[in-house]
Motif scaffolding. Structure first.
Motif, PDB file in Angstrom:
ATOM      1  N   MET A 118     -10.891 -26.130  41.941  1.00 55.58           N
ATOM      2  CA  MET A 118     -11.355 -24.749  42.040  1.00 55.58           C
ATOM      3  C   MET A 118     -10.300 -23.914  42.775  1.00 55.58           C
ATOM      4  N   THR A 119     -10.103 -22.699  42.275  1.00 56.84           N
ATOM      5  CA  THR A 119      -9.234 -21.776  42.999  1.00 56.84           C
ATOM      6  C   THR A 119      -9.725 -20.347  42.770  1.00 56.84           C
ATOM      7  N   GLY A 120      -9.103 -19.422  43.450  1.00 57.97           N
ATOM      8  CA  GLY A 120      -9.473 -18.020  43.365  1.00 57.97           C
ATOM      9  C   GLY A 120      -8.399 -17.217  44.074  1.00 57.97           C
ATOM     10  N   ALA A 121      -8.766 -16.026  44.578  1.00 55.47           N
ATOM     11  CA  ALA A 121      -7.760 -15.201  45.237  1.00 55.47           C
ATOM     12  C   ALA A 121      -8.412 -14.332  46.298  1.00 55.47           C
ATOM     13  N   MET A 122      -7.634 -14.005  47.319  1.00 54.50           N
ATOM     14  CA  MET A 122      -8.102 -13.104  48.365  1.00 54.50           C
ATOM     15  C   MET A 122      -7.833 -11.644  47.981  1.00 54.50           C
ATOM     16  N   GLN A 123      -6.871 -11.444  47.086  1.00 51.44           N
ATOM     17  CA  GLN A 123      -6.544 -10.113  46.571  1.00 51.44           C
ATOM     18  C   GLN A 123      -6.539 -10.202  45.049  1.00 51.44           C
ATOM     19  N   PRO A 124      -7.120  -9.213  44.356  1.00 54.41           N
ATOM     20  CA  PRO A 124      -7.193  -9.257  42.894  1.00 54.41           C
ATOM     21  C   PRO A 124      -5.823  -9.432  42.237  1.00 54.41           C
ATOM     22  N   ALA A 125      -5.797 -10.114  41.100  1.00 53.13           N
ATOM     23  CA  ALA A 125      -4.546 -10.285  40.351  1.00 53.13           C
ATOM     24  C   ALA A 125      -3.955  -8.934  39.975  1.00 53.13           C
ATOM     25  N   SER A 126      -4.792  -7.906  39.895  1.00 57.05           N
ATOM     26  CA  SER A 126      -4.297  -6.579  39.515  1.00 57.05           C
ATOM     27  C   SER A 126      -3.535  -5.882  40.639  1.00 57.05           C
ATOM     28  N   VAL A 127      -3.579  -6.445  41.831  1.00 58.30           N
ATOM     29  CA  VAL A 127      -2.960  -5.840  43.010  1.00 58.30           C
ATOM     30  C   VAL A 127      -1.550  -6.410  43.215  1.00 58.30           C
ATOM     31  N   ARG A 128      -0.639  -5.558  43.679  1.00 58.01           N
ATOM     32  CA  ARG A 128       0.754  -5.981  43.854  1.00 58.01           C
ATOM     33  C   ARG A 128       0.865  -7.206  44.760  1.00 58.01           C
ATOM     34  N   ALA A 129       0.119  -7.211  45.848  1.00 51.73           N
ATOM     35  CA  ALA A 129       0.265  -8.260  46.855  1.00 51.73           C
ATOM     36  C   ALA A 129      -0.698  -9.423  46.620  1.00 51.73           C
ATOM     37  N   SER A 130      -1.102  -9.628  45.380  1.00 49.92           N
ATOM     38  CA  SER A 130      -2.097 -10.661  45.092  1.00 49.92           C
ATOM     39  C   SER A 130      -1.542 -12.072  45.261  1.00 49.92           C
ATOM     40  N   ASP A 131      -2.424 -12.957  45.676  1.00 54.18           N
ATOM     41  CA  ASP A 131      -2.123 -14.380  45.739  1.00 54.18           C
ATOM     42  C   ASP A 131      -2.589 -15.111  44.468  1.00 54.18           C
ATOM     43  N   ALA A 132      -2.951 -14.366  43.435  1.00 57.51           N
ATOM     44  CA  ALA A 132      -3.539 -14.986  42.242  1.00 57.51           C
ATOM     45  C   ALA A 132      -2.552 -15.884  41.504  1.00 57.51           C
ATOM     46  N   GLU A 133      -1.351 -15.415  41.248  1.00 55.99           N
ATOM     47  CA  GLU A 133      -0.406 -16.224  40.471  1.00 55.99           C
ATOM     48  C   GLU A 133      -0.049 -17.516  41.215  1.00 55.99           C
ATOM     49  N   PHE A 134       0.219 -17.370  42.495  1.00 58.87           N
ATOM     50  CA  PHE A 134       0.549 -18.557  43.296  1.00 58.87           C
ATOM     51  C   PHE A 134      -0.595 -19.563  43.263  1.00 58.87           C
ATOM     52  N   ASN A 135      -1.813 -19.072  43.495  1.00 57.11           N
ATOM     53  CA  ASN A 135      -2.958 -19.978  43.585  1.00 57.11           C
ATOM     54  C   ASN A 135      -3.259 -20.675  42.265  1.00 57.11           C
ATOM     55  N   VAL A 136      -3.147 -19.948  41.158  1.00 56.64           N
ATOM     56  CA  VAL A 136      -3.402 -20.572  39.859  1.00 56.64           C
ATOM     57  C   VAL A 136      -2.313 -21.610  39.565  1.00 56.64           C
ATOM     58  N   GLY A 137      -1.068 -21.276  39.912  1.00 54.83           N
ATOM     59  CA  GLY A 137       0.012 -22.262  39.750  1.00 54.83           C
ATOM     60  C   GLY A 137      -0.267 -23.509  40.566  1.00 54.83           C
ATOM     61  N   PHE A 138      -0.653 -23.297  41.809  1.00 54.20           N
ATOM     62  CA  PHE A 138      -0.955 -24.419  42.706  1.00 54.20           C
ATOM     63  C   PHE A 138      -2.082 -25.285  42.133  1.00 54.20           C
ATOM     64  N   ALA A 139      -3.134 -24.625  41.683  1.00 51.13           N
ATOM     65  CA  ALA A 139      -4.297 -25.357  41.153  1.00 51.13           C
ATOM     66  C   ALA A 139      -3.965 -26.092  39.862  1.00 51.13           C
ATOM     67  N   LEU A 140      -3.085 -25.493  39.046  1.00 42.83           N
ATOM     68  CA  LEU A 140      -2.751 -26.103  37.761  1.00 42.83           C
ATOM     69  C   LEU A 140      -1.958 -27.398  37.955  1.00 42.83           C
ATOM     70  N   ALA A 141      -1.165 -27.469  39.019  1.00 46.96           N
ATOM     71  CA  ALA A 141      -0.488 -28.741  39.315  1.00 46.96           C
ATOM     72  C   ALA A 141      -1.491 -29.731  39.893  1.00 46.96           C
ATOM     73  N   ALA A 142      -2.363 -29.253  40.774  1.00 46.38           N
ATOM     74  CA  ALA A 142      -3.332 -30.151  41.408  1.00 46.38           C
ATOM     75  C   ALA A 142      -4.219 -30.837  40.373  1.00 46.38           C
ATOM     76  N   VAL A 143      -4.646 -30.085  39.371  1.00 43.67           N
ATOM     77  CA  VAL A 143      -5.574 -30.651  38.387  1.00 43.67           C
ATOM     78  C   VAL A 143      -4.896 -31.712  37.514  1.00 43.67           C
ATOM     79  N   GLN A 144      -3.567 -31.642  37.423  1.00 40.98           N
ATOM     80  CA  GLN A 144      -2.838 -32.620  36.616  1.00 40.98           C
ATOM     81  C   GLN A 144      -2.450 -33.868  37.400  1.00 40.98           C
ATOM     82  N   THR A 145      -2.551 -33.801  38.727  1.00 44.17           N
ATOM     83  CA  THR A 145      -1.975 -34.879  39.535  1.00 44.17           C
ATOM     84  C   THR A 145      -2.987 -35.597  40.435  1.00 44.17           C
ATOM     85  N   LEU A 146      -4.133 -34.969  40.706  1.00 41.19           N
ATOM     86  CA  LEU A 146      -5.103 -35.583  41.616  1.00 41.19           C
ATOM     87  C   LEU A 146      -6.028 -36.545  40.871  1.00 41.19           C
TER      88      LEU A 146
END
Lengths: 160, 160, 160, 160
Positions: free
Chosen positions: C101-129
């Motif tokens: 599970m992942t999400g974001a503290m700032q919307p993906a539509s916002v410049r300072a969003s953590d969305a891309e990082f978090n989805v990238g992080f989660a996408l590796a986790a789901v393949q390796t855990l």
């Protein structure tokens, strides 16, 4: 109807991974104007895709001829900053039109770009200034005959 | 503690107006990790600032030595994409560590960059994979001994 | 094939000027994955569009049922952060799958969003855990049974 | 010297995760102007932090009094779009100044914001237009006495 001519310059540079370098790409102006909900009647024509250090006399004559041939009295020209003033002095031979030049210190494709601000600034200038040629950069209006780019300061300054 | 070494590459390229070109700048990793609220213990060291096409054998040996000398068992290396696999094969001589390499096809300074996604992806991979050397790009995990960059496709592909 | 279910949350919030407020919009995941050149096989399904404070028991059961019914063994769930751990505990009844599970503290539509990082992080986790349910946030992997969101700190913390 | 007063509105909205909502934050204008290399002399004062639907007669009188009391003849006012024209009509009692109002349909904090463009546009308008009150939005100059916001169209239109 505002006539917009693009000639290239940093504002239109994009990073090509396959070349490992930035190059002037297709102009960003139509996308930039649409994304900013611009509703003033306008037409965008990409005259060339050059870094302004590569523009020669023939290029400047082509820009001058396009501006002169336009049926619009308000003309916006996007241009590389390094020789913007040189081209501006060539355009001063065109009478009866308000010609505003702008560009960017950072490509529109970059997060910290000044492209949107500068195009907005220039688009108001071209609608409100009397006939003549102007450089619209750094939130200021400059006379191309008495302006130089301060490369180290990343800004234009007026010469006295 | 995750050890992060940066070596340059597209991910760290920024546009220098005074030079009219992109160059590898100071690494974006500390800012990128802070802005994404990363709280896992880590340390960032910028080993070099080079386009990966400019890396020579001495550079790769310096990267290998830094990884080998680290007291961390989880090491993330950011690197230009063009020769990432070459350096990866050199790193395969380091035993007992999980070494994950990543980079970007578009600089972190660019709006459409894949830098944040890729660093996030690699940061999870380095915490979850067994010892070995991996390339973490395009949402996939690659073996550097059997990976090539498809420049035209702007992606990595596994060789059979 | 990685199964990706979206349920709403801050990550998908966009600003609606006509309403003068942010609301959960259509999921950003397909655009986000394409713009980051993700080439791992995956499928995105938007299950619901809710702030996680609005999710009730029936919603959580619907999420659980969708995850259980998937033929994928790797499942990524995007979710609002406020009750992510609550849903995570419900998902722990699904056996034999790696569920991240992942999400974001700032919307993906916002410049300072953590969305891309978090989805990238989660996408590796789901393949390796290994199989189990995980919360992938702040560059860390959490157990939903022993995690709370620190709202003031805008981060997740593990409970001892 | 250009006087800039900020009153709030969408342009200054930021997402507060701890509240799960957008609210008007500290004004973005100083950062926005600095990041766009604006070198025209100016001063920014945040008068209030309100959604323009929440402005009442006392607020508008306070804005009018601040504009009237300024020693500047060029005044830029950022304002929520919903009642920008209402405040504009109040400002028409101030004589001898060029007063330009602008705002944004999407917060400056959002990737797709029109804030930078609009502030650039307004900053040129305030330097070039004769005394009077103007709304500078959508790349156009409007008379506040004959303008309405088309909420569905996310734009201003002139009334005949």
């Amino acid at each position: 109807m505002i006539e917009i001519f693009t000639t290239g310059g940093t504002i239109d540079k994009v990073y090509f991974d396959a070349l490992s370098e930035y190059q002037v790409g297709p102009t960003t102006l139509p996308d930039l104007l649409r994304e900013n909900n611009v509703h003033v009647p306008h037409r965008v024509t990409q005259l060339m895709r050059k870094d302004s250090l590569e523009l020669d006399d023939a290029d400047r004559e082509a820009i001058r001829a396009a501006v002169a041939a336009s049926d619009a009295t308000q003309v916006l020209v996007t241009h590389g900053t390094d020789t913007m003033a040189v081209t501006g002095r060539v355009l001063q031979s065109v009478a009866g039109k308000t010609i505003v030049m702008t560009g960017a210190m950072q490509p529109a494709s970059v997060r910290a770009s000044d492209a949107e601000f500068n195009v907005g600034f220039a688009l108001a200038a071209v609608q409100t200034l009397p006939p003549g040629v102007y450089i619209a950069m750094n939130g200021m209006i400059f006379d191309p005959a008495r302006t130089v780019k301060d490369r180290a300061g990343a800004r234009f300054v007026a010469e006295s």
